[in-house]
Design a protein around this motif. Structure first.
Motif, mmCIF file in Angstrom:
data_model
loop_
_atom_site.group_PDB
_atom_site.id
_atom_site.type_symbol
_atom_site.label_atom_id
_atom_site.label_comp_id
_atom_site.label_asym_id
_atom_site.label_seq_id
_atom_site.Cartn_x
_atom_site.Cartn_y
_atom_site.Cartn_z
ATOM 1 N N VAL A 234 46.795 66.329 91.815
ATOM 2 C CA VAL A 234 47.160 66.163 93.222
ATOM 3 C C VAL A 234 45.978 66.560 94.108
ATOM 4 O O VAL A 234 45.447 67.669 93.983
ATOM 5 C CB VAL A 234 48.392 67.031 93.566
ATOM 6 C CG1 VAL A 234 48.757 66.879 95.035
ATOM 7 C CG2 VAL A 234 49.572 66.628 92.689
ATOM 8 N N LYS B 79 46.688 71.643 91.545
ATOM 9 C CA LYS B 79 48.078 71.196 91.416
ATOM 10 C C LYS B 79 48.138 69.832 90.714
ATOM 11 O O LYS B 79 47.233 69.015 90.846
ATOM 12 C CB LYS B 79 48.733 71.077 92.796
ATOM 13 C CG LYS B 79 48.665 72.354 93.635
ATOM 14 C CD LYS B 79 49.360 73.533 92.954
ATOM 15 C CE LYS B 79 49.286 74.786 93.818
ATOM 16 N NZ LYS B 79 49.874 75.960 93.126
ATOM 17 N N HIS B 80 49.240 69.614 89.994
ATOM 18 C CA HIS B 80 49.416 68.331 89.311
ATOM 19 C C HIS B 80 50.896 67.978 89.258
ATOM 20 O O HIS B 80 51.761 68.819 89.513
ATOM 21 C CB HIS B 80 48.849 68.386 87.891
ATOM 22 C CG HIS B 80 49.617 69.282 86.966
ATOM 23 N ND1 HIS B 80 49.444 70.656 86.949
ATOM 24 C CD2 HIS B 80 50.568 69.021 86.034
ATOM 25 C CE1 HIS B 80 50.243 71.193 86.042
ATOM 26 N NE2 HIS B 80 50.949 70.225 85.475
ATOM 27 N N THR B 81 51.171 66.729 88.944
ATOM 28 C CA THR B 81 52.546 66.277 88.789
ATOM 29 C C THR B 81 52.861 66.049 87.309
ATOM 30 O O THR B 81 51.969 65.903 86.477
ATOM 31 C CB THR B 81 52.809 64.963 89.536
ATOM 32 O OG1 THR B 81 51.963 63.935 88.998
ATOM 33 C CG2 THR B 81 52.541 65.111 91.022
ATOM 34 N N THR B 82 54.144 66.030 87.023
ATOM 35 C CA THR B 82 54.678 65.675 85.709
ATOM 36 C C THR B 82 55.394 64.333 85.844
ATOM 37 O O THR B 82 55.941 64.029 86.911
ATOM 38 C CB THR B 82 55.647 66.764 85.228
ATOM 39 O OG1 THR B 82 54.910 67.956 84.949
ATOM 40 C CG2 THR B 82 56.391 66.344 83.968
ATOM 41 N N SER C 86 58.342 60.648 88.877
ATOM 42 C CA SER C 86 57.423 61.751 89.165
ATOM 43 C C SER C 86 58.197 63.016 89.506
ATOM 44 O O SER C 86 59.199 62.982 90.237
ATOM 45 C CB SER C 86 56.506 61.373 90.327
ATOM 46 O OG SER C 86 55.555 62.393 90.568
ATOM 47 N N PRO D 110 57.669 67.504 90.279
ATOM 48 C CA PRO D 110 56.767 68.654 90.425
ATOM 49 C C PRO D 110 56.615 69.355 89.080
ATOM 50 O O PRO D 110 57.567 69.428 88.289
ATOM 51 C CB PRO D 110 57.493 69.548 91.436
ATOM 52 C CG PRO D 110 58.436 68.633 92.158
ATOM 53 C CD PRO D 110 58.851 67.605 91.154
#
Length: 210
Positions: free
Chosen positions: A135, A28-31, A89, A91
């Motif tokens: 994440v 998982k990662h953030t934008t 930030s 999702p």
């Protein structure tokens, strides 16, 4: 060596087995939406950047670019202008009203006292960074323990913030050191100083007798 996003690397690697591809989907990662705002008003704050942990602003960080260098504002008269960059930030995959966020960030800078209420805004710009931060989810290390050994068995060495998918060793100094280390390892056989293949929690507990 690869430094791009690990999930994308796996997706584009021919021959990656199903369990490796499945593990990559668990990452998982953030934008981050970065908003640049320019004002025909000198900056009144001497700080370089500020963090906002509460709800008083839609961003978590604001950077005072006009304090870094005069070239960040119009050279005709730098003493009359200021420039700010905010970071919001999101999702991954969030649908964003970019124009609305620019307005919200402008309003928040004024509300927080960083920009005078009557200051004329002369520019507003938004850049979306799709991959901003990896994440550290509970299943991350299990996924990495499946992905990284398979890649290395095919002489693919994934390093850097998104190459390792480990934010805790993802600063610029870490990334540079990892690049130096893997080069020395491949040429001289020396051990890497920062990077290690993560072990799943169950494996760590077994080592410590839990």
């Amino acid at each position: 060596m690869a430094t791009g996003a690990l999930d994308q690397l796996v997706a584009m690697t021919a021959g990656a087995p199903a369990h490796v591809r499945q593990a990559a989907t668990a990452l998982k990662h953030t934008t981050v939406a970065m908003v640049g705002l320019g004002y025909k008003s000198p900056t009144t704050d001497r700080r370089s950047w500020l963090y906002f942990p509460g709800r008083e602003a839609p961003f978590y960080r604001a950077t005072n670019f006009s304090r870094y260098a005069p070239a960040n504002v119009p050279r005709s008269d730098p003493s009359r202008y200021s420039a700010w960059m905010t970071e919001t930030s999101l999702p991954a995959g969030t649908l964003l009203d970019e124009a609305a966020l620019v307005e919200e960030c402008d309003t928040a800078l004024r509300r927080c006292g960083l920009v005078p209420d009557g200051a004329q805004r002369v520019s507003g710009h938004l850049e979306l960074i799709p991959y901003a931060y990896p994440v550290p989810t509970t299943g991350r290390d299990t996924a990495l323990a499946r992905i990284q050994p398979w890649l290395e068995s095919h002489e693919i060495y994934s390093r850097g913030r998104f190459g390792t998918w480990r934010y805790e060793i993802g600063n610029m100094d870490h990334a540079v050191t990892m690049g130096q280390d893997i080069a020395r390892r491949l040429v001289h056989g020396t051990a890497e100083r920062i990077y290690t293949v993560p072990r799943p929690a169950a494996a760590r507990e077994a080592v410590h007798g839990r």
